[in-house]
Design an enzyme around this catalytic site. Sequence first.
Site, short mmCIF file in Angstrom:
data_model
loop_
_atom_site.label_atom_id
_atom_site.label_comp_id
_atom_site.label_asym_id
_atom_site.label_seq_id
_atom_site.Cartn_x
_atom_site.Cartn_y
_atom_site.Cartn_z
N ILE A 114 0.83 -1.22 0.00
CA ILE A 114 0.00 0.00 0.00
C ILE A 114 0.86 1.26 0.00
CG2 ILE A 114 -2.10 -0.93 1.01
CD1 ILE A 114 -1.05 -0.14 3.76
N GLY A 136 10.56 5.31 2.18
CA GLY A 136 12.03 5.32 2.10
C GLY A 136 12.55 3.91 1.92
N PHE A 137 13.17 3.38 2.97
CA PHE A 137 13.82 2.06 2.84
C PHE A 137 12.86 0.93 3.25
CE2 PHE A 137 13.91 2.52 7.32
CZ PHE A 137 14.26 3.84 7.56
N ASP A 148 10.91 15.21 12.80
CA ASP A 148 10.61 15.15 11.37
C ASP A 148 9.12 15.40 11.14
OD1 ASP A 148 11.19 12.79 8.59
OD2 ASP A 148 11.10 14.99 8.69
C1 LIG Z 1 6.55 9.97 4.25
N1 LIG Z 1 5.63 9.06 3.55
C2 LIG Z 1 6.05 8.83 2.17
C3 LIG Z 1 5.55 7.78 4.29
C4 LIG Z 1 4.41 6.96 3.77
C5 LIG Z 1 4.61 5.51 4.19
C6 LIG Z 1 3.43 4.64 3.74
C7 LIG Z 1 2.13 5.22 4.27
N2 LIG Z 1 0.97 4.41 3.94
C8 LIG Z 1 0.61 4.30 2.61
O1 LIG Z 1 1.36 4.67 1.71
N3 LIG Z 1 -0.60 3.76 2.32
C9 LIG Z 1 -1.64 3.68 3.27
C10 LIG Z 1 -1.14 3.49 4.65
C11 LIG Z 1 -2.00 2.99 5.62
N4 LIG Z 1 -1.61 2.79 6.86
C12 LIG Z 1 -0.32 3.06 7.22
C13 LIG Z 1 0.05 2.82 8.54
C14 LIG Z 1 1.33 3.04 8.96
C15 LIG Z 1 2.29 3.50 8.05
C16 LIG Z 1 3.67 3.76 8.50
C17 LIG Z 1 3.90 3.90 9.89
C18 LIG Z 1 5.19 4.17 10.32
CL1 LIG Z 1 5.51 4.37 12.00
C19 LIG Z 1 6.24 4.31 9.41
O2 LIG Z 1 7.50 4.60 9.84
C20 LIG Z 1 5.98 4.16 8.05
CL2 LIG Z 1 7.26 4.32 6.91
C21 LIG Z 1 4.70 3.89 7.58
C22 LIG Z 1 1.95 3.74 6.73
C23 LIG Z 1 0.64 3.55 6.29
C24 LIG Z 1 0.18 3.82 4.96
C25 LIG Z 1 1.94 6.67 3.87
C26 LIG Z 1 3.12 7.51 4.33
#
Ligand SMILES: CN(C)C[C@H]1CC[C@H](N2C(=O)NCc3cnc4ccc(-c5cc(Cl)c(O)c(Cl)c5)cc4c32)CC1
Length: 339
Positions: free
Chosen positions: A17, A21-22, A132
Site C-alpha cells: 500500500i 524510504g527504505f 521530522d
Molecule cells: C513519508 N511518507 C512517504 C511515508 C508513507 C509511508 C506509507 C504510508 N501508507 C501508505 O502509503 N498507504 C496507506 C497506509 C495505511 N496505513 C499506514 C500505517 C502506517 C504506516 C507507517 C507507519 C510508520 Cl511508523 C512508518 O515509519 C511508516 Cl514508513 C509507515 C503507513 C501507512 C500507509 C503513507 C506515508
Amino acid sequence: MSQFTELRGLYHLRETIGSGGFAKVKLAYHALTGEKVAIKIMDKRSLGEDLPRVKTEIEAMKDLCHQHICKLYQVIETETKFFMILEYCPEGELFDYIVSKDKLSEEEARVFFRQIVAAVAYIHSQGYAHRDLKPENLLLDEDQNLKLIDFGLCAKPKGGMDSQLFTCCGSPAYAAPELVSGREYLGSEADLWSMGILLYALLCGYLPFDDDKIPSLYKKIQSGKYDTPSWLSDESKSLIASMLQVDPKRRVTIRHLLAHPWLMADAQCPVEWHSKYKRCLDEDCLTELAVHYGKTKKDMEASVSEFKFDYLTATYFLLLEKKMKGRPVRLLNKIRNHE
Ligand SMILES: CN(C)C[C@H]1CC[C@H](N2C(=O)NCc3cnc4ccc(-c5cc(Cl)c(O)c(Cl)c5)cc4c32)CC1
C-alpha cells in the site's frame, strides 16, 4: 504472494500500500481479530546506515501509546528482515489531503492542529522529540483522525529533553534555523518550529520558506522572514509567528500552545493531550483472551502486561481497538488451544 513464513497463520498479507524510504508497507489482516493492519517490512541488508533509525523507531514506538500516534502492535525480527505491525490508516497522508483541498479553512485546520499539538505534547512529556514533523508523516484514520508516523529520527536525549542535540536531520523546509545553522539545539524547540511550518502549510497550502537550492532555502529560514497572505486571521498570524521565532528561546513552548486563543476558538476547551489509553489492562479483552488461550484471567493478565510486542501484544491492542470502536470484543476461529 510470497507468504513470509514468519507471518503465516498470524497475518493474512495483502497488497503493497506504500513505501517509506527504505521500507515497503503492506496491508494485512490480523488472523485472530480480522482487523486490518499495516506491516512495514525492511530488509536488513538494504538498510545499510539506516539500521540504527529502525531500532530508534521501534524502541520509541514501544514507549509511545497515544490516540494521535500510529500504534505499534508487534515487532518480528528475523536474520534478514524487520516486520513492524502497525495501526492501519486508510485515508493516507495529510499532505495529499491538503493538496486535494488547496488549503484548509481555519476551522478545519484547527481540528487537525489540535490533534498535532496533543501528539507532540504527549511525545515531549515522554522525553522524546520527533524531529521530522511534516504533513507526509501525519496519516488519517477511518474517522479522519490524525496519526503521527515515522519515528526514525526521533530523539530521546540521554540527559532528558533539555540536553542539546547535534545531528542535523529531518526535511529541510521544516527544519529550524538553529538546526540548519549546525548549532546545538533542543529537539523540543525544533519540533515547535516544524509545527509552525505545518500550521502555515495547513492554512496557506504552500510553505513559508521554499527554494530549489538548499543554501538559499537555509538563508530564508535563518532570516525568519515569510509572507502572510491576506486570508490569514490576526489570531492565526500571531500563533504562527510565535512558533516561527528564529531565536529558539523566544519560541512558544508546547505547554503554552495547549491554551492558545486560536486553538481554543469555537468555544473549545484547552487541548486534551493525555493518552486515552489507561495504564491498567481492559477486563473484557483479558477475559476474551483467557477464554481463547484456555488460561486463568490472572495468568492472562500476567502474560499481557509483559508487553513483549509479540502476537499476544498485537491481539490485546487490536481487541482494545475493536472495543473502542464499539465492535464486539471477540476473537475469530475459536479453536481452543489445548495445552
Ligand atoms: C513519508 N511518507 C512517504 C511515508 C508513507 C509511508 C506509507 C504510508 N501508507 C501508505 O502509503 N498507504 C496507506 C497506509 C495505511 N496505513 C499506514 C500505517 C502506517 C504506516 C507507517 C507507519 C510508520 Cl511508523 C512508518 O515509519 C511508516 Cl514508513 C509507515 C503507513 C501507512 C500507509 C503513507 C506515508
